[in-house]
Design an enzyme around this catalytic site. Structure first.
Site, PDB file in Angstrom:
ATOM      1  N   GLY A  65       1.026  -1.179   0.057  1.00  0.00           N
ATOM      2  CA  GLY A  65      -0.027   0.026   0.067  1.00  0.00           C
ATOM      3  C   GLY A  65       0.675   1.204  -0.011  1.00  0.00           C
ATOM      4  N   ASN A  66       0.314   2.242   0.414  1.00  0.00           N
ATOM      5  CA  ASN A  66       0.806   3.647   0.404  1.00  0.00           C
ATOM      6  C   ASN A  66       1.860   3.651   1.628  1.00  0.00           C
ATOM      7  OD1 ASN A  66      -0.458   4.855  -1.709  1.00  0.00           O
ATOM      8  ND2 ASN A  66      -2.322   4.835  -0.371  1.00  0.00           N
ATOM      9  N   ASP A  94      -5.246  -2.710  -6.128  1.00  0.00           N
ATOM     10  CA  ASP A  94      -5.813  -3.393  -4.730  1.00  0.00           C
ATOM     11  C   ASP A  94      -7.412  -3.016  -4.761  1.00  0.00           C
ATOM     12  OD1 ASP A  94      -5.682  -0.254  -4.786  1.00  0.00           O
ATOM     13  OD2 ASP A  94      -5.119  -0.017  -2.619  1.00  0.00           O
ATOM     14  N   GLY A 116      -6.492   1.667  -9.057  1.00  0.00           N
ATOM     15  CA  GLY A 116      -5.544   1.024  -8.075  1.00  0.00           C
ATOM     16  C   GLY A 116      -5.869  -0.521  -8.253  1.00  0.00           C
ATOM     17  N   THR A 172     -10.252  19.992  23.731  1.00  0.00           N
ATOM     18  CA  THR A 172      -9.825  20.111  22.339  1.00  0.00           C
ATOM     19  C   THR A 172      -9.668  18.677  21.983  1.00  0.00           C
ATOM     20  OG1 THR A 172      -9.252  22.316  22.411  1.00  0.00           O
ATOM     21  CG2 THR A 172      -8.304  21.227  20.641  1.00  0.00           C
ATOM     22  N   TYR A 182     -13.575   2.289 -15.453  1.00  0.00           N
ATOM     23  CA  TYR A 182     -12.508   3.300 -15.629  1.00  0.00           C
ATOM     24  C   TYR A 182     -12.357   3.052 -17.148  1.00  0.00           C
ATOM     25  CZ  TYR A 182     -10.769   5.193 -11.136  1.00  0.00           C
ATOM     26  OH  TYR A 182     -10.706   5.902 -10.118  1.00  0.00           O
ATOM     27  N   ASP A 222     -12.811   0.075   1.525  1.00  0.00           N
ATOM     28  CA  ASP A 222     -11.557  -0.359   1.937  1.00  0.00           C
ATOM     29  C   ASP A 222     -10.840   0.840   2.976  1.00  0.00           C
ATOM     30  OD1 ASP A 222      -8.670  -0.785   2.218  1.00  0.00           O
ATOM     31  OD2 ASP A 222      -8.527  -1.792   0.225  1.00  0.00           O
TER      32      ASP A 222
END
Length: 248
Positions: A8-9, A103, A101, A178, A94, A123
């Site tokens: 992955g990334n 994946d 991708g 916060t 596409y 995902d």
């Protein structure tokens, strides 16, 4: 025995699978620029019949990764998955499928094989991707959104003097400091996204919703929806991809 890699990334997930389909070992490596990330400890490469690779990393990284495993097991044993217009009965939406991708393609293949009546694949990784496959295998398109980590990092980059919690507070009720407000705000965005995605699925007459990815269980618990979760959906798609091409 075969080695399966899902790059992955930010992470490289791997698993070893014997001929019977049993998973004998698996793990996660951090994706770095170093080829050291390609090594899997004391793995005896002579035992490998195949290496299956799904990667959404850079072309340069993918070339080095592929060459590394070719040098270990031989050129004929390394299979790098690539998008094709129709995969596992799924007719991809596409026009330029190479831009989709791999994946996502593999996850849709695996999910559709189990839900031929139509399926929505969510995902939950670094980015969140949502894809819809209707009855008959038509990919109706999808969405790409920031995942849990990207939402947190976006807040961190765009604000000053705000502490971003490492572990987000569970639930979506309004925060009272916060840090809690940040955590609950991210959760609220995620839950709203999932609820909207499921509503779109219903409009497309898709009833089956499948989750995958590293944050899938957290997101499922957060949203309180009853859906199937398959953490290794991309791996399952890799096996189907290789089988479809007659390579297993």
């Amino acid at each position: 025995m075969r080695l399966e890699l899902d790059v992955g990334n930010t992470r490289l997930k791997w698993r070893l699978v014997v001929a019977s389909g049993e998973i004998v070992s698996k793990g996660v490596n951090v994706v770095t620029a170093s080829t050291d990330s390609f090594g899997l400890g004391g793995l005896e490469c002579s035992q490998l019949q195949k290496v299956l690779i799904s990667s959404v990393s850079s072309a340069e990284f993918n070339e080095r990764l592929t060459n590394h495993w070719i040098s270990k097991v031989g050129v004929g044993k390394v299979i790098v998955a690539a998008a094709r217009p129709v995969m596992g009965g799924v007719d991809l939406a596409y026009k330029n499928v190479s831009a989709l991708g791999i994946d996502r393609c593999l996850a849709m293949m695996a999910a559709y094989s189990g839900s031929p009546e139509g399926v929505c694949v969510i995902d939950c990784g670094s980015a969140m991707t949502i894809d819809y496959v209707s009855t008959g295998g038509s990919h109706e398109g999808g969405y790409i959104l920031p995942g849990l980590a990207l939402l947190k990092n976006g807040l961190l980059d765009g604000t000053a003097n705000v502490a971003i919690p490492d572990i987000l507070h569970k639930g979506v009720f309004p925060g009272r400091d916060t840090e809690e407000c940040v955590g609950r705000g991210v959760n609220l965005m995620l839950r709203a996204t999932i609820i909207s995605a499921i509503a779109v699925a219903r409009e497309l007459s898709i009833e089956s919703i499948v989750f995958t990815g590293g944050d899938a269980e957290f997101v499922l618990e957060l949203c309180g929806v009853e859906c199937e979760c398959f953490p290794d959906l991309v791996f399952e798609g890799l096996g189907l991809y290789a089988s479809e091409l007659g390579l297993l």
